[in-house]
Write a protein that holds these residues in place. Structure first.
Motif, short mmCIF file in Angstrom:
data_model
loop_
_atom_site.label_atom_id
_atom_site.label_comp_id
_atom_site.label_asym_id
_atom_site.label_seq_id
_atom_site.Cartn_x
_atom_site.Cartn_y
_atom_site.Cartn_z
N PRO A 35 11.33 23.08 25.68
CA PRO A 35 11.95 23.42 24.41
C PRO A 35 13.41 23.88 24.57
O PRO A 35 14.16 23.91 23.61
CB PRO A 35 11.09 24.56 23.85
CG PRO A 35 10.02 24.82 24.82
CD PRO A 35 10.22 23.96 26.02
N SER A 38 17.95 20.41 24.59
CA SER A 38 18.21 19.85 23.26
C SER A 38 18.14 18.33 23.29
O SER A 38 18.13 17.72 24.36
CB SER A 38 19.60 20.28 22.78
OG SER A 38 20.60 19.64 23.56
N GLN A 64 12.53 14.82 19.97
CA GLN A 64 12.23 15.59 18.76
C GLN A 64 10.73 15.74 18.57
O GLN A 64 10.26 16.81 18.17
CB GLN A 64 12.86 14.94 17.53
CG GLN A 64 12.78 15.81 16.30
CD GLN A 64 13.47 17.16 16.49
OE1 GLN A 64 14.62 17.23 16.89
NE2 GLN A 64 12.74 18.23 16.24
N LEU A 67 9.76 18.53 20.73
CA LEU A 67 10.27 19.81 20.24
C LEU A 67 9.40 20.35 19.10
O LEU A 67 9.35 21.56 18.88
CB LEU A 67 11.72 19.66 19.76
CG LEU A 67 12.76 19.49 20.86
CD1 LEU A 67 14.13 19.18 20.24
CD2 LEU A 67 12.84 20.71 21.75
#
Length: 104
Positions: A35, A38, A64, A67
């Protein structure tokens, strides 16, 4: 998750010796599930493998997706990757083959 597996096991040209592991594959998995990494950092890390807009967007979608997962799911995914890679190495090693594995 299927997209990541396809990306890692098919799209990335990773070269591994049987039984020695794939340090780059481990790093890709760690960055994928972390996490703290980015989307843009992830894309930069894999920029050599994703040079078209479509591939960059696919990397962003994969990152994503991870995440958005819980820590428990990320932990379970990491464990699954260890089991999958270990079982592949052991089953091929047990067959007496000592060939170069191309993880792509």
């Amino acid at each position: 998750m299927k997209l990541l597996r396809v990306l890692v096991l098919i799209a990335l040209p990773l070269y591994c010796l049987a039984g020695s592991g794939c340090p780059f594959l481990e790093e890709v998995v760690n960055k994928t599930i972390s996490p703290e990494v980015s989307v843009s950092e992830y894309q930069n890390f894999l920029q050599d493998f994703a040079q078209t807009t479509d591939k960059k967007e696919a990397l962003a979608d994969v990152k994503q997706c991870f995440l958005n997962q819980s820590n428990e799911t990320l932990y379970n995914y990491a464990q699954m990757m260890v089991i999958t890679v270990s079982s592949d190495v052991l089953s091929n090693h047990g067959a007496g083959t000592s060939r170069l594995y191309v993880c792509h």
